[in-house]
Design an enzyme around this catalytic site. Structure first.
Site, PDB file in Angstrom:
ATOM      1  N   ASP A   1      11.235  -1.826   8.561  1.00 41.61           N
ATOM      2  CA  ASP A   1      10.513  -1.179   9.649  1.00 41.61           C
ATOM      3  C   ASP A   1      10.659  -2.074  10.879  1.00 41.61           C
ATOM      4  O   ASP A   1      10.702  -3.293  10.758  1.00 41.61           O
ATOM      5  CB  ASP A   1       9.044  -1.024   9.267  1.00 41.61           C
ATOM      6  CG  ASP A   1       8.262  -0.213  10.280  1.00 41.61           C
ATOM      7  OD1 ASP A   1       8.881   0.644  10.937  1.00 41.61           O
ATOM      8  OD2 ASP A   1       7.056  -0.444  10.426  1.00 41.61           O
TER       9      ASP A   1
ATOM     10  N   THR B   1       8.708  -2.219  14.003  1.00 40.48           N
ATOM     11  CA  THR B   1       7.511  -2.773  14.627  1.00 40.48           C
ATOM     12  C   THR B   1       6.735  -3.628  13.636  1.00 40.48           C
ATOM     13  O   THR B   1       6.366  -3.171  12.561  1.00 40.48           O
ATOM     14  CB  THR B   1       6.609  -1.646  15.153  1.00 40.48           C
ATOM     15  OG1 THR B   1       7.374  -0.830  16.024  1.00 40.48           O
ATOM     16  CG2 THR B   1       5.415  -2.214  15.899  1.00 40.48           C
TER      17      THR B   1
ATOM     18  N   ASP C   1       4.119  -3.336   5.948  1.00 43.43           N
ATOM     19  CA  ASP C   1       2.889  -4.117   5.946  1.00 43.43           C
ATOM     20  C   ASP C   1       1.973  -3.778   4.779  1.00 43.43           C
ATOM     21  O   ASP C   1       0.856  -4.279   4.701  1.00 43.43           O
ATOM     22  CB  ASP C   1       2.123  -3.946   7.260  1.00 43.43           C
ATOM     23  CG  ASP C   1       1.658  -2.509   7.466  1.00 43.43           C
ATOM     24  OD1 ASP C   1       1.871  -1.676   6.563  1.00 43.43           O
ATOM     25  OD2 ASP C   1       1.080  -2.220   8.526  1.00 43.43           O
TER      26      ASP C   1
END
Length: 642
Positions: free
Chosen positions: A311, A313, A513
């Protein structure tokens, strides 16, 4: 009396007594009486073999035929046919090997012991205005804890005031202490290296990050890898098979000694122990670096990873975008543009809401009220309603879905920001465009080095999956060296991208995350959570959890997994070759029962020592990280996408 009992029960007691009897037996036989000497040799085999026979009986009680039964059968047979030296030698060597095995295996679990040592015993809390020292697990959530210079942080919490430099190596694996001020998170088991802070406790006792890490490592070291489970199933059939083979060989050749020797040299001890020692050592070594691996099966899978999906970001970029541009249409001020955008974002949970609200606060605008209604559009933007007003903040696609026509100026402005490597968002009020705002993030200094290290570690494809504009994504890819970019993705599109990679035959690791992109993380062969310290969800759901935000831990985890699996294969090869050589030696003559047991136990120690090498590995990604941190500067790039 208790001390004597402990000494007798000590793992070396039986070996020591048996060894003394074996040494004394030939001396007594020559100087005193041959029968007494032989009796001492029998006693030596009984002292060393007694505990072995007990374990064999317990295994049979659980309907398991183990290695101990082979050794017991061989030693009893040797005693029956008068081979007293062979019986004593076999049991003595097996007992010594077992003691060494227990001792060295204990060392492989030292990483867990080191984690347990991090746990502080006491805490200094403020109660009724006074400093009180209490047991760390007696601190209440919400209480104020004082952490002085040199003290361990006893709880998870948030710094209320003060400043300190905190060593977090035990939790995150980072060797450089972190500066902590008001609002910063601290973790139990970390150490203040200077300064004084007051901390509001948010997690105590079993609810701290350290406790969860210890629990996870304990579970991981007990969880078996696929290869380990196969070997255990194999040994359950192999051991009785060897007993039958030895019996048949003895009947056909009428050579009882050879049959008993076959029992001894065919013990699969080295093969059985070769797997867990490598798994435990590999997981323990990873834990030292702040890499939590959920278990042996996930470690094996990580070693086969061929494609890594990242990912953008918060992974390749810092995930801290800032508002860089405000371009209103004629007749609208920057304050108006920013004010309406902030009002819509006040009810949004997306990371891009924060920089808009921060910019509004810095511009001196009053805090916006919460809108009456907020409708998030993942990957596109947000719609909000406040009174009679409808506000749209997001991509041109969201404007179109909302029935708003973007004029050529808006399209050109959005395109210009995207080409410049920024993330643009149009702002519309009641169907009319007010202007365009743009954000920028920072590419992590070690992102490019991380991509290189992944390729050096054997990862063939590194793919960026992002919901951002394709032009923005390409700008980040050019900076970091990522060759494949899939942009403009919604969460379900990222899931489809992971499945597409798997359909191509790739073993995919998805990095996120642990909360966002959950479907893609769950579908990937290995889900890897970044910056998991303090995150219950990441620690519980990820297959691998990187405790810090240090990108170099990612290739380190892949490399360490590959090294561990290579070590597994080496140990299996050592065990199998040893058995094959000994078997040939018995059939061709020259390998006695004692020699066979000696070589067998030596092979057990060899695989244990080989597995323990993993504890001393210092992956080169550590040096790579230091080099790129020292030489590189943080480069501006894009902001995150919705």
């Amino acid at each position: 009396m208790r001390g004597a009992r402990r000494a007798v029960r000590h793992r070396w007691a039986a070996s020591a007594v048996s060894g003394l009897l074996i040494v004394a037996a030939p001396i007594v036989e020559r100087t005193v009486d041959p029968d007494t000497g032989r009796a001492l040799m029998v006693a030596a085999s009984l002292v060393a073999g007694g505990p072995i026979a007990v374990r064999a009986a317990r295994s049979l009680g659980h309907r398991t035929i183990g290695i101990e039964l082979l050794v017991t059968t061989a030693s009893v047979g040797a005693l029956v046919i008068g081979e007293f030296w062979e019986a004593a030698a076999v049991t003595f060597l097996f007992a010594v090997g077992g003691a060494l095995e227990a001792s060295t295996l204990g060392r492989t679990r030292r990483a867990l012991a080191e984690l347990l040592d991090l746990a502080p015993a006491v805490a200094v809390v403020v109660r009724d205005g006074e400093q009180v020292q209490v047991a760390a697990d007696q601190v209440g959530v919400g209480e104020t804890v004082l952490v002085k210079n040199g003290a361990k942080v006893p709880v998870d919490g948030e710094v209320i005031d003060g400043r300190a430099v905190v060593d977090e190596a035990g939790i995150t694996g980072e060797s450089i202490p972190a500066d902590k001020g008001a609002g910063a998170k601290v973790f139990a088991g970390t150490v203040s290296r200077g300064g004084f802070i007051r901390v509001r406790a948010t997690g105590v006792g079993a609810d701290t990050t350290l406790a969860r890490v210890v629990h996870r490592v304990e579970e991981a070291q007990e969880e078996k890898a696929r290869a380990q489970r196969f070997i255990e199933r194999f040994s359950r059939w192999y051991t009785p098979g060897i007993m039958v083979l030895a019996a048949v060989a003895g009947l056909l050749t009428e050579d009882v000694v050879m049959a008993l020797t076959l029992l001894v040299i065919s013990c699969p001890g080295a093969l059985v122990i070769s797997m867990p020692v490598s798994i435990v050592a590999g997981i323990g070594r990873a834990a030292r670096s702040g890499i939590l691996i959920k278990g042996g099966e996930h470690l094996e899978t990580a070693a086969r990873v061929t494609a890594v999906a990242l990912d953008k970001t918060g992974t390749l970029t810092r995930g801290r975008p800032r508002l860089t541009d405000l371009v209103p249409v004629p007749g609208t001020t920057q304050h108006d543009l920013l004010g309406w955008a902030a009002l819509a974002e006040a009810g949004s949970e997306h990371p891009l809401a924060r920089p808009v609200l921060e910019a509004a606060r810095e511009a001196g605008l009053p805090a916006p009220p919460l809108p009456d209604q907020v409708v998030p559009h993942p990957g596109k933007g947000v719609q909000a309603r406040s009174g009679t007003h409808r506000i749209v903040v997001g991509s041109l696609g969201l404007l179109a879905e909302s029935g708003i026509v973007a004029d050529p100026w808006t399209r050109a402005t959005v395109a210009g920001f995207a080409e410049a490597g920024r993330t643009p968002m149009a702002v519309a009020l009641d169907g009319a465009v007010l202007g365009v705002i743009a954000m920028a993030d920072e590419v992590r200094a070690d992102a490019a080095a991380m991509v290189r290290e992944l390729r050096d570690a054997g990862v063939r494809r590194v793919v960026m999956l992002t919901g951002d504009d394709a032009r923005v994504a390409r700008a980040v890819a050019a900076t970091t060296g990522v060759a494949e970019v899939r942009a403009g993705l919604l969460p379900e599109d990222k899931l489809a991208a992971v499945r597409a990679l798997q359909a191509e035959g790739q073993v995919v690791a998805m990095v996120g995350d642990g909360v966002n992109d959950a479907p893609a993380l769950a579908t990937a062969d290995v889900g890897i959570a970044m910056g998991a310290a303090g995150s219950d969800v990441a620690l519980e759901t990820a297959d691998l959890a990187l405790m810090s935000d240090n990108l170099m831990r990612l290739p380190e985890a892949i490399r360490l997994s590959r090294l561990t699996v290579r070590n597994l294969r080496q140990n299996a090869a050592i065990a199998l070759v040893t058995v094959a050589v000994l078997l040939s030696g018995v059939l061709l003559g020259g390998v006695t029962m004692a020699i066979g047991m000696f070589v067998h136990q030596a092979s057990v120690l060899v695989v244990i020592v080989n597995g323990m090498r993993l504890l001393r590995i210092r992956p080169r990604t550590v040096e790579a990280h230091r080099a790129c941190t020292a030489a590189g500067e943080v480069r501006p790039a894009t902001a995150g996408s919705r």
